[in-house]
Design a protein around this motif. Sequence first.
Motif, PDB file in Angstrom:
ATOM      1  N   PHE A  10       0.814  -1.204   0.000  1.00  0.00           N
ATOM      2  CA  PHE A  10       0.000   0.000   0.000  1.00  0.00           C
ATOM      3  C   PHE A  10       0.852   1.260   0.000  1.00  0.00           C
ATOM      4  O   PHE A  10       0.340   2.352  -0.171  1.00  0.00           O
ATOM      5  N   ALA A  11       2.161   1.148   0.206  1.00  0.00           N
ATOM      6  CA  ALA A  11       3.044   2.309   0.208  1.00  0.00           C
ATOM      7  C   ALA A  11       3.484   2.694  -1.201  1.00  0.00           C
ATOM      8  O   ALA A  11       4.016   3.768  -1.408  1.00  0.00           O
ATOM      9  N   LEU A  12       3.271   1.844  -2.178  1.00  0.00           N
ATOM     10  CA  LEU A  12       3.653   2.132  -3.558  1.00  0.00           C
ATOM     11  C   LEU A  12       2.826   3.299  -4.091  1.00  0.00           C
ATOM     12  O   LEU A  12       1.609   3.315  -3.923  1.00  0.00           O
ATOM     13  N   PRO A  13       3.458   4.284  -4.707  1.00  0.00           N
ATOM     14  CA  PRO A  13       2.678   5.399  -5.272  1.00  0.00           C
ATOM     15  C   PRO A  13       1.712   4.894  -6.335  1.00  0.00           C
ATOM     16  O   PRO A  13       2.092   4.163  -7.250  1.00  0.00           O
ATOM     17  N   MET A  14       0.461   5.298  -6.221  1.00  0.00           N
ATOM     18  CA  MET A  14      -0.567   4.795  -7.135  1.00  0.00           C
ATOM     19  C   MET A  14      -0.319   5.258  -8.569  1.00  0.00           C
ATOM     20  O   MET A  14      -0.572   4.528  -9.516  1.00  0.00           O
ATOM     21  N   GLY A  15       0.175   6.464  -8.745  1.00  0.00           N
ATOM     22  CA  GLY A  15       0.462   6.943 -10.092  1.00  0.00           C
ATOM     23  C   GLY A  15       1.490   6.067 -10.791  1.00  0.00           C
ATOM     24  O   GLY A  15       1.363   5.747 -11.973  1.00  0.00           O
ATOM     25  N   LEU A  16       2.508   5.655 -10.035  1.00  0.00           N
ATOM     26  CA  LEU A  16       3.536   4.780 -10.601  1.00  0.00           C
ATOM     27  C   LEU A  16       2.964   3.408 -10.950  1.00  0.00           C
ATOM     28  O   LEU A  16       3.268   2.847 -12.006  1.00  0.00           O
ATOM     29  N   LEU A  17       2.129   2.873 -10.095  1.00  0.00           N
ATOM     30  CA  LEU A  17       1.511   1.570 -10.351  1.00  0.00           C
ATOM     31  C   LEU A  17       0.679   1.601 -11.629  1.00  0.00           C
ATOM     32  O   LEU A  17       0.772   0.708 -12.475  1.00  0.00           O
ATOM     33  N   TRP A  18      -0.148   2.623 -11.784  1.00  0.00           N
ATOM     34  CA  TRP A  18      -0.982   2.742 -12.982  1.00  0.00           C
ATOM     35  C   TRP A  18      -0.125   2.951 -14.224  1.00  0.00           C
ATOM     36  O   TRP A  18      -0.416   2.418 -15.289  1.00  0.00           O
ATOM     37  N   PHE A  19       0.950   3.743 -14.105  1.00  0.00           N
ATOM     38  CA  PHE A  19       1.809   4.007 -15.259  1.00  0.00           C
ATOM     39  C   PHE A  19       2.520   2.740 -15.724  1.00  0.00           C
ATOM     40  O   PHE A  19       2.585   2.461 -16.922  1.00  0.00           O
ATOM     41  N   VAL A  20       3.057   1.970 -14.783  1.00  0.00           N
ATOM     42  CA  VAL A  20       3.733   0.716 -15.144  1.00  0.00           C
ATOM     43  C   VAL A  20       2.746  -0.242 -15.804  1.00  0.00           C
ATOM     44  O   VAL A  20       3.078  -0.914 -16.795  1.00  0.00           O
ATOM     45  N   SER A  44      -6.578   0.623 -25.925  1.00  0.00           N
ATOM     46  CA  SER A  44      -7.550   1.461 -25.224  1.00  0.00           C
ATOM     47  C   SER A  44      -7.469   1.218 -23.717  1.00  0.00           C
ATOM     48  O   SER A  44      -7.622   2.146 -22.928  1.00  0.00           O
ATOM     49  N   GLY A  45      -7.206  -0.027 -23.307  1.00  0.00           N
ATOM     50  CA  GLY A  45      -6.993  -0.306 -21.891  1.00  0.00           C
ATOM     51  C   GLY A  45      -5.752   0.390 -21.369  1.00  0.00           C
ATOM     52  O   GLY A  45      -5.749   0.942 -20.267  1.00  0.00           O
ATOM     53  N   ALA A  46      -4.694   0.390 -22.180  1.00  0.00           N
ATOM     54  CA  ALA A  46      -3.470   1.092 -21.783  1.00  0.00           C
ATOM     55  C   ALA A  46      -3.730   2.591 -21.656  1.00  0.00           C
ATOM     56  O   ALA A  46      -3.175   3.248 -20.777  1.00  0.00           O
ATOM     57  N   ALA A  51      -4.405   7.294 -18.172  1.00  0.00           N
ATOM     58  CA  ALA A  51      -5.226   8.398 -17.656  1.00  0.00           C
ATOM     59  C   ALA A  51      -5.337   8.333 -16.143  1.00  0.00           C
ATOM     60  O   ALA A  51      -5.217   9.356 -15.452  1.00  0.00           O
ATOM     61  N   PHE A  52      -5.558   7.138 -15.605  1.00  0.00           N
ATOM     62  CA  PHE A  52      -5.637   7.008 -14.147  1.00  0.00           C
ATOM     63  C   PHE A  52      -4.277   7.257 -13.499  1.00  0.00           C
ATOM     64  O   PHE A  52      -4.208   7.745 -12.375  1.00  0.00           O
ATOM     65  N   ALA A  53      -3.195   6.936 -14.205  1.00  0.00           N
ATOM     66  CA  ALA A  53      -1.857   7.242 -13.688  1.00  0.00           C
ATOM     67  C   ALA A  53      -1.692   8.740 -13.514  1.00  0.00           C
ATOM     68  O   ALA A  53      -1.175   9.202 -12.491  1.00  0.00           O
ATOM     69  N   VAL A  54      -2.141   9.508 -14.486  1.00  0.00           N
ATOM     70  CA  VAL A  54      -2.039  10.967 -14.405  1.00  0.00           C
ATOM     71  C   VAL A  54      -2.897  11.489 -13.252  1.00  0.00           C
ATOM     72  O   VAL A  54      -2.457  12.346 -12.469  1.00  0.00           O
ATOM     73  N   VAL A  55      -4.114  10.978 -13.128  1.00  0.00           N
ATOM     74  CA  VAL A  55      -5.010  11.458 -12.067  1.00  0.00           C
ATOM     75  C   VAL A  55      -4.426  11.152 -10.691  1.00  0.00           C
ATOM     76  O   VAL A  55      -4.377  12.031  -9.816  1.00  0.00           O
ATOM     77  N   TYR A  56      -3.963   9.924 -10.479  1.00  0.00           N
ATOM     78  CA  TYR A  56      -3.402   9.591  -9.169  1.00  0.00           C
ATOM     79  C   TYR A  56      -2.097  10.338  -8.918  1.00  0.00           C
ATOM     80  O   TYR A  56      -1.793  10.714  -7.783  1.00  0.00           O
ATOM     81  N   PHE A  57      -1.308  10.567  -9.973  1.00  0.00           N
ATOM     82  CA  PHE A  57      -0.085  11.343  -9.810  1.00  0.00           C
ATOM     83  C   PHE A  57      -0.415  12.762  -9.357  1.00  0.00           C
ATOM     84  O   PHE A  57       0.219  13.301  -8.453  1.00  0.00           O
ATOM     85  N   VAL A  58      -1.418  13.369  -9.972  1.00  0.00           N
ATOM     86  CA  VAL A  58      -1.825  14.727  -9.590  1.00  0.00           C
ATOM     87  C   VAL A  58      -2.370  14.729  -8.161  1.00  0.00           C
ATOM     88  O   VAL A  58      -2.045  15.622  -7.365  1.00  0.00           O
TER      89      VAL A  58
END
Length: 145
Positions: A10-20, A44-46, A51-58
């Motif tokens: 749970f400590a992993l940054p969510m933006g990084l998880l979505w981006f990977v 389209s899934g990627a 998009a979710f990576a950007v949102v969680y990063f922000v």
Amino acid sequence: MPNRRDRGPFALPMGLLWFVSAVAIGPISWIIAPASALAQYGLSGAGWFAAFAVVYFVLERVRLRFTRVGAWFHFSLITLGTVLITGPYFVLNTIPVSTPGPEKIALYRTLSTATTVGYGFSLLGLAVFIGVLVQSVWIAVRTRT
């Protein structure tokens, strides 16, 4: 942002998880079935994962607090939905059915049901995402007043 006490997955940054995940889904779909419906669904899934990576990063950069469990639940539902949406196309491309008889119709119905369930999981994941956003805004408004 996780503090030093937060350890584990749970400590992993969510933006990084979505981006990977976004970076992994696109090429894998093109390697498995280039120029087919699977590759288009994979891209389209990627795009959704990016998009979710950007949102969680922000969200993490502006330091809006959100529940990590909700974010991980959102990630797992969207991932399960993506697998169930793209998986049937992979199965259809790999299983040779010689004639379009009752076997192929039954296979299409089964895989169509799996795809429909995948869309349901994806929509449920979007609902959880909206809940995570509403909760983070609620916490921000409540703590700033």
